[in-house]
Design a protein around this motif. Structure first.
Motif, mmCIF file in Angstrom:
data_model
loop_
_atom_site.group_PDB
_atom_site.id
_atom_site.type_symbol
_atom_site.label_atom_id
_atom_site.label_comp_id
_atom_site.label_asym_id
_atom_site.label_seq_id
_atom_site.Cartn_x
_atom_site.Cartn_y
_atom_site.Cartn_z
ATOM 1 N N UNK A 277 0.854 -1.182 0.000
ATOM 2 C CA UNK A 277 0.000 0.000 0.000
ATOM 3 C C UNK A 277 0.893 1.237 0.000
ATOM 4 N N UNK A 278 0.511 2.215 -0.787
ATOM 5 C CA UNK A 278 1.294 3.450 -0.888
ATOM 6 C C UNK A 278 1.609 4.022 0.497
ATOM 7 N N UNK A 279 2.908 4.265 0.766
ATOM 8 C CA UNK A 279 3.329 4.889 2.010
ATOM 9 C C UNK A 279 3.373 3.983 3.208
ATOM 10 N N UNK A 280 3.141 2.687 3.041
ATOM 11 C CA UNK A 280 3.154 1.750 4.164
ATOM 12 C C UNK A 280 4.140 0.614 3.914
ATOM 13 N N UNK A 281 4.539 -0.048 4.986
ATOM 14 C CA UNK A 281 5.433 -1.192 4.885
ATOM 15 C C UNK A 281 4.683 -2.384 4.304
ATOM 16 N N UNK A 282 5.371 -3.129 3.442
ATOM 17 C CA UNK A 282 4.747 -4.303 2.834
ATOM 18 C C UNK A 282 4.325 -5.303 3.910
ATOM 19 N N UNK A 283 3.204 -5.973 3.665
ATOM 20 C CA UNK A 283 2.724 -7.019 4.564
ATOM 21 C C UNK A 283 2.664 -8.343 3.807
ATOM 22 N N UNK A 284 3.142 -9.397 4.453
ATOM 23 C CA UNK A 284 3.081 -10.730 3.858
ATOM 24 C C UNK A 284 2.245 -11.634 4.764
ATOM 25 N N UNK A 285 1.212 -12.216 4.197
ATOM 26 C CA UNK A 285 0.351 -13.143 4.929
ATOM 27 C C UNK A 285 0.680 -14.559 4.462
ATOM 28 N N UNK A 286 0.957 -15.451 5.400
ATOM 29 C CA UNK A 286 1.270 -16.842 5.075
ATOM 30 C C UNK A 286 0.178 -17.755 5.610
ATOM 31 N N UNK A 287 -0.159 -18.766 4.834
ATOM 32 C CA UNK A 287 -1.243 -19.674 5.206
ATOM 33 C C UNK A 287 -0.763 -21.118 5.119
ATOM 34 N N UNK A 288 -1.169 -21.915 6.094
ATOM 35 C CA UNK A 288 -0.886 -23.347 6.075
ATOM 36 C C UNK A 288 -2.080 -24.063 5.442
ATOM 37 N N UNK A 289 -1.829 -24.722 4.346
ATOM 38 C CA UNK A 289 -2.888 -25.400 3.600
ATOM 39 C C UNK A 289 -2.685 -26.910 3.693
ATOM 40 N N UNK A 290 -3.748 -27.642 3.975
ATOM 41 C CA UNK A 290 -3.678 -29.101 4.055
ATOM 42 C C UNK A 290 -3.204 -29.699 2.730
ATOM 43 N N UNK A 291 -2.453 -30.797 2.815
ATOM 44 C CA UNK A 291 -2.038 -31.484 1.586
ATOM 45 C C UNK A 291 -3.252 -32.059 0.851
ATOM 46 N N UNK A 292 -4.338 -32.269 1.588
ATOM 47 C CA UNK A 292 -5.602 -32.680 0.945
ATOM 48 C C UNK A 292 -6.322 -31.404 0.528
ATOM 49 N N UNK A 293 -5.779 -30.763 -0.482
ATOM 50 C CA UNK A 293 -6.072 -29.358 -0.762
ATOM 51 C C UNK A 293 -7.507 -29.093 -1.216
ATOM 52 N N UNK A 294 -8.212 -30.107 -1.650
ATOM 53 C CA UNK A 294 -9.590 -29.905 -2.092
ATOM 54 C C UNK A 294 -10.607 -29.943 -0.945
ATOM 55 N N UNK A 295 -10.153 -30.242 0.260
ATOM 56 C CA UNK A 295 -11.099 -30.521 1.339
ATOM 57 C C UNK A 295 -12.010 -29.346 1.679
#
Length: 334
Positions: A277-295
């Motif tokens: 976002x303009x004028x702000x520090x970058x943010x990184x969101x990380x997510x843990x996704x199950x290997x059974x990804x369609x669940x």
């Protein structure tokens, strides 16, 4: 269709995708179980059934579809047989969950949608990113106006000619590079996920055009596709899908640019979302996704079949994605 008390799946084509992504998910989802599987190779069908504790196995799809213990059908075959099996499942009065891409052509997709509508059964497509938390985060960022008014979308998917692709035309199991089976090449296999997610984030694409070419000549299908598209809400998009680059050009990222910032994320790498976002520090969101990804998607589908929820990946939305790919590649709806 009346709500089911329990969803008892029959799987047609229990291959690689069923081993981790979907098969275990169908077993572990509340209100759902697998009661039968089918593969043309009887030994492989029996092996899958035994390893996944599935009570019945077949090497004939018609037998599975007409099994009275099966009340929903999951079609996990290559796209060339999706229409055939969907029409048979609909005729048997059973809901259908079909792998992506939904079919080879938009015409086949519409045939599937119409058959299920006439039979009064739902049709779902395995665009499971619609239910993953990283894509829900992206949707939240867009819908809440965090990056302002959306200006455009840029999709990059650049992959080198790797050893498993070179010589692929000699491997009949690699159906993804045969247009008569897959509808197209790796573009149809991978870009379908991306374009469907764009439909989820912004609504339907109203116009699309582009070019597809086989530059390297390694296999029958196109190996590079360039496309532009416009959503009904006025947002513009552009993508380059190249499967013929050198290693230094290996890159995969989608960026959505707004009037106040941008959000970017991979589809096939990790599950991160980067917000700038303009004028702000970058943010990184990380997510843990199950290997059974369609669940997560399967749970919404099962909930709908049980009468207590709604699934957001349907035959109608899946057909739109096929239409966009067809327009970009300038293919006839044969």
């Amino acid at each position: 269709m009346k709500p089911l008390k329990e969803v008892r799946w029959g799987i047609i084509g229990a291959g690689d995708v069923c081993e981790v992504k979907s098969g275990p998910a169908l077993q572990q989802t509340e209100g759902s179980t697998i009661v039968a599987i089918m593969r043309r190779n009887a030994e492989k069908a029996k092996d899958f059934a035994e390893r996944h504790n599935v009570p019945k196995w077949y090497n004939d799809a018609n037998e599975l579809i007409n099994d009275p213990d099966v009340n929903a059908i999951y079609i996990a075959t290559p796209p060339s047989s999706h229409e055939e099996y969907t029409l048979k499942a609909a005729a048997a009065g059973k809901p259908v969950y079909v792998e992506k891409p939904m079919a080879r052509t938009h015409k086949e997709c519409l045939s599937m949608v119409n058959a299920c509508k006439e039979a009064g059964v739902p049709l779902y497509v395995a665009y499971y990113r619609r239910a993953l938390p990283n894509f829900l985060k992206v949707k939240e960022i867009i819908d809440t106006g965090v990056i302002g008014d959306i200006r455009f979308v840029n999709i990059k998917l650049h992959k080198p000619l790797s050893p498993d692709i070179v010589g692929a035309s000699e491997d009949p199991e690699n159906w993804r590079i045969f247009p008569e089976v897959a509808g197209g090449g790796y573009f149809y296999d991978l870009a379908s996920h991306q374009l469907d997610a764009m439909d989820f984030l912004f609504g339907p694409i109203e116009e699309a055009t582009g070019y597809a070419s086989n530059q390297a000549g390694i296999y029958p299908a196109e190996d590079i596709t360039v496309g532009t598209f416009r959503f009904k809400n006025g947002v513009l998009g552009h993508g380059v899908w190249a499967f013929n680059t050198g290693n230094v050009s290996d890159e995969e990222v989608t960026t959505i640019v707004g009037s106040k910032g941008e959000v970017s994320f991979p589809f096939f790498g990790d599950h991160s979302v980067t917000l700038k976002i303009d004028g702000e520090k970058d943010k990184v969101f990380n997510f843990n996704i199950s290997k059974h990804i369609q669940q997560r998607l399967i749970q919404t589908m099962v909930d709908e079949l049980l009468g207590k929820g709604i699934c957001v990946s349907t035959g109608v939305s899946g057909a739109r994605t096929n239409w966009v790919m067809q327009e970009i590649c300038k293919r006839d709806d044969r």
